[in-house]
Design a protein around this motif. Structure first.
Motif, PDB file in Angstrom:
ATOM      1  N   VAL A   1      -1.578   0.779  11.189  1.00  0.00           N
ATOM      2  CA  VAL A   1      -2.069   0.897   9.817  1.00  0.00           C
ATOM      3  C   VAL A   1      -1.821   2.301   9.275  1.00  0.00           C
ATOM      4  O   VAL A   1      -1.369   2.475   8.135  1.00  0.00           O
ATOM      5  CB  VAL A   1      -3.573   0.553   9.750  1.00  0.00           C
ATOM      6  CG1 VAL A   1      -4.137   0.863   8.364  1.00  0.00           C
ATOM      7  CG2 VAL A   1      -3.795  -0.925  10.088  1.00  0.00           C
ATOM      8  N   ALA A   2      -2.116   3.321  10.091  1.00  0.00           N
ATOM      9  CA  ALA A   2      -1.997   4.702   9.629  1.00  0.00           C
ATOM     10  C   ALA A   2      -0.561   5.093   9.321  1.00  0.00           C
ATOM     11  O   ALA A   2      -0.316   5.971   8.486  1.00  0.00           O
ATOM     12  CB  ALA A   2      -2.578   5.645  10.684  1.00  0.00           C
ATOM     13  N   ALA A   3       0.407   4.457   9.972  1.00  0.00           N
ATOM     14  CA  ALA A   3       1.809   4.848   9.823  1.00  0.00           C
ATOM     15  C   ALA A   3       2.467   4.265   8.584  1.00  0.00           C
ATOM     16  O   ALA A   3       3.598   4.656   8.256  1.00  0.00           O
ATOM     17  CB  ALA A   3       2.593   4.425  11.069  1.00  0.00           C
ATOM     18  N   LEU A   4       1.791   3.343   7.890  1.00  0.00           N
ATOM     19  CA  LEU A   4       2.439   2.600   6.819  1.00  0.00           C
ATOM     20  C   LEU A   4       1.707   2.731   5.489  1.00  0.00           C
ATOM     21  O   LEU A   4       0.496   2.951   5.446  1.00  0.00           O
ATOM     22  CB  LEU A   4       2.525   1.111   7.190  1.00  0.00           C
ATOM     23  CG  LEU A   4       3.348   0.773   8.438  1.00  0.00           C
ATOM     24  CD1 LEU A   4       3.184  -0.691   8.784  1.00  0.00           C
ATOM     25  CD2 LEU A   4       4.814   1.125   8.237  1.00  0.00           C
ATOM     26  N   ALA A   5       2.458   2.552   4.410  1.00  0.00           N
ATOM     27  CA  ALA A   5       1.866   2.479   3.078  1.00  0.00           C
ATOM     28  C   ALA A   5       1.146   1.139   2.939  1.00  0.00           C
ATOM     29  O   ALA A   5       1.499   0.160   3.613  1.00  0.00           O
ATOM     30  CB  ALA A   5       2.958   2.599   2.021  1.00  0.00           C
ATOM     31  N   PRO A   6       0.122   1.060   2.072  1.00  0.00           N
ATOM     32  CA  PRO A   6      -0.633  -0.192   1.925  1.00  0.00           C
ATOM     33  C   PRO A   6       0.240  -1.420   1.663  1.00  0.00           C
ATOM     34  O   PRO A   6      -0.013  -2.497   2.205  1.00  0.00           O
ATOM     35  CB  PRO A   6      -1.563   0.097   0.748  1.00  0.00           C
ATOM     36  CG  PRO A   6      -1.796   1.571   0.819  1.00  0.00           C
ATOM     37  CD  PRO A   6      -0.478   2.149   1.268  1.00  0.00           C
ATOM     38  N   SER A   7       1.285  -1.277   0.866  1.00  0.00           N
ATOM     39  CA  SER A   7       2.127  -2.434   0.529  1.00  0.00           C
ATOM     40  C   SER A   7       2.951  -2.919   1.717  1.00  0.00           C
ATOM     41  O   SER A   7       3.458  -4.042   1.710  1.00  0.00           O
ATOM     42  CB  SER A   7       3.070  -2.079  -0.626  1.00  0.00           C
ATOM     43  OG  SER A   7       3.935  -1.008  -0.266  1.00  0.00           O
ATOM     44  N   GLN A   8       3.101  -2.081   2.756  1.00  0.00           N
ATOM     45  CA  GLN A   8       3.884  -2.457   3.934  1.00  0.00           C
ATOM     46  C   GLN A   8       3.038  -3.062   5.048  1.00  0.00           C
ATOM     47  O   GLN A   8       3.588  -3.649   5.983  1.00  0.00           O
ATOM     48  CB  GLN A   8       4.598  -1.223   4.495  1.00  0.00           C
ATOM     49  CG  GLN A   8       5.611  -0.580   3.568  1.00  0.00           C
ATOM     50  CD  GLN A   8       6.192   0.673   4.188  1.00  0.00           C
ATOM     51  OE1 GLN A   8       5.463   1.568   4.619  1.00  0.00           O
ATOM     52  NE2 GLN A   8       7.511   0.754   4.262  1.00  0.00           N
ATOM     53  N   ARG A   9       1.728  -2.915   4.963  1.00  0.00           N
ATOM     54  CA  ARG A   9       0.884  -3.220   6.118  1.00  0.00           C
ATOM     55  C   ARG A   9       0.803  -4.712   6.451  1.00  0.00           C
ATOM     56  O   ARG A   9       0.869  -5.084   7.622  1.00  0.00           O
ATOM     57  CB  ARG A   9      -0.520  -2.649   5.896  1.00  0.00           C
ATOM     58  CG  ARG A   9      -0.555  -1.137   5.957  1.00  0.00           C
ATOM     59  CD  ARG A   9      -1.881  -0.581   5.516  1.00  0.00           C
ATOM     60  NE  ARG A   9      -1.835   0.881   5.434  1.00  0.00           N
ATOM     61  CZ  ARG A   9      -2.728   1.618   4.797  1.00  0.00           C
ATOM     62  NH1 ARG A   9      -3.762   1.024   4.189  1.00  0.00           N
ATOM     63  NH2 ARG A   9      -2.611   2.918   4.752  1.00  0.00           N
TER      64      ARG A   9
END
Length: 421
Positions: free
Chosen positions: A356-364
């Motif tokens: 979760v921390a490694a990605l933007a919200p739209s990618q999660r």
């Protein structure tokens, strides 16, 4: 009205309580299936070669439905996706009951497949609680939802006694009773999600990020988008490799443990004390998976998720060392299973937080769906291979193969730049 960060914070507490409550009840199905699966498979198929088939079907159900549930979440929100998955799992428990009554092996496999959808729901729920979580508390919130499944999952393997009473009242075989109790728990869990998961956390997050934040992902589809996102991000790749390896190792070793303990018991394999010991071992294993999750979440936020994943893999290595070196001692097997659960917990909670921390919200969402599908598919393959491997090399052989997989995941994780900070 446009949602604000302040609105998200005020909603997060209620979303967390709702998901925690639902997880408590929805965990009953998997616990019962894990405890009785290999035994029922041998009884109904007539061959120990099929011992891992129920757990394989269970994990395949999770793997196959993780992406569709992610797509449902993208298009309709978390509430609709989670409730729909639990409805399918409820149907699965009905098939499991039917299989016990009729003795049809194929019905047992079909039921286990649908019960596996509950695992996909449980996996998605841990990510759902991060939709509105503050970055500093993601590990804590995620771990609380993982922890919540402890009650149902630990109780599930011990539903043999109460289930037999229920089955006696209904005039059906005793082995069908635990699955009736599981179905009741899932109905309660689905009702909690449907009634109280409002406003939907994912749809609220999307409103905060703008109306077009997830359109590209929805057009491409969750599977294609998830694969591309994971492939292009080194940290995400490391997180997925870790949780995939941990889940495959946990399922493969755990699924063969009841049968191994039966073999070790010899002529006493069918004795109530032996069955109770198997149930206790699986319960302690599941407690190891979930009971200390809040502590794992706190440590994840304090230490950093990458370091906590590495600690989880080290615990998994210790677990398979114990089961592999002393398989003839019930106390050692039980100890190994507890460590196996603890290692799985640390790797899964921290690995999911790292993702979760490694990605933007739209990618999660697509990445989460891909991760859940991959870990469940790996577990299904591990479970399918566990029966033949145990037949050829024994319980120690399964442990040795698991150790190789854990070591490979650790090597991949050590390459992440986060561990150098």
């Amino acid at each position: 009205m446009t949602a604000t960060a302040e609105t998200a914070r005020s909603l997060q507490s209620r979303m967390r309580r709702t998901l925690v409550s639902a997880q408590i009840f929805s965990g009953l199905g998997n616990g019962s299936t894990l405890a009785l699966g290999s035994i029922l498979a041998v009884d109904l198929s007539g061959s120990e070669a099929w011992a891992g088939s129920v757990n394989t079907s269970l994990t395949l159900g999770t793997a196959v439905t993780a992406i569709p549930l992610a797509q449902l979440a993208l298009s309709r929100g978390r509430r609709f996706a989670l409730a729909s998955g639990l409805a399918a799992a409820i149907a699965g428990t009905a098939l499991m009951v039917g299989a016990v009554i009729t003795g049809l092996f194929v019905l047992l496999l079909g039921g286990a497949f649908l019960v596996g959808v509950a695992s996909a729901v449980n996996l998605q729920a841990r990510f759902a609680v991060t939709d509105l979580a503050e970055p500093a508390h993601r590990g804590r919130d995620l771990s609380l939802v993982v922890w919540a499944i402890t009650i149902g999952a630990v109780a599930g393997p011990n539903m043999v006694g109460p289930g037999a009473l229920v089955a006696g009242w209904l005039g059906i075989p005793a082995a069908a009773g635990p699955f009736l109790i599981s179905a009741a728990g899932m109905v309660i869990g689905a009702s909690i999600v449907w009634v109280f998961l409002r406003p939907d956390p994912l749809l609220t997050r999307r409103t905060m990020d703008g109306p077009d934040s997830g359109d590209g992902v929805r057009r491409r589809g969750a599977l294609q988008a998830g694969w591309q996102i994971v492939r292009e991000n080194r940290t995400t790749r490391g997180a997925v490799v870790a949780v995939v390896a941990a889940h495959a190792v946990m399922v493969a070793v755990m699924s063969m443990t009841p049968l191994h303990m039966q073999h070790q018991a010899g002529e006493a394999a069918g004795h109530p004390d032996t069955i109770a010991l198997i149930g206790l071992t699986i319960s302690l294993h599941i407690a190891g998976m979930y009971a200390l999750s809040p502590l794992v979440g706190w440590l994840t936020d304090r230490m950093g998720p990458a370091r906590m994943v590495l600690a989880g893999l080290a615990t998994l290595m210790a677990a398979v060392a114990v089961t592999g070196l002393a398989p003839e001692y019930p106390a050692a097997v039980t100890t190994g299973l507890v460590l196996l659960g603890l290692g799985w917990s640390a790797t899964t909670v921290a690995g999911s937080t790292l993702l979760v921390a490694a990605l933007a919200p739209s990618q999660r969402i697509p990445a989460q769906g891909f991760s859940d599908a991959a870990m469940s598919l790996a577990a299904a393959l591990g479970s399918a291979a566990a029966g033949p491997v145990m037949g050829m090399t024994g319980y120690s052989g399964i442990s040795a193969a698991a150790a190789v997989l854990v070591a490979a995941a650790a090597v991949a994780l050590l390459r992440l730049p986060e561990l150098g900070r």
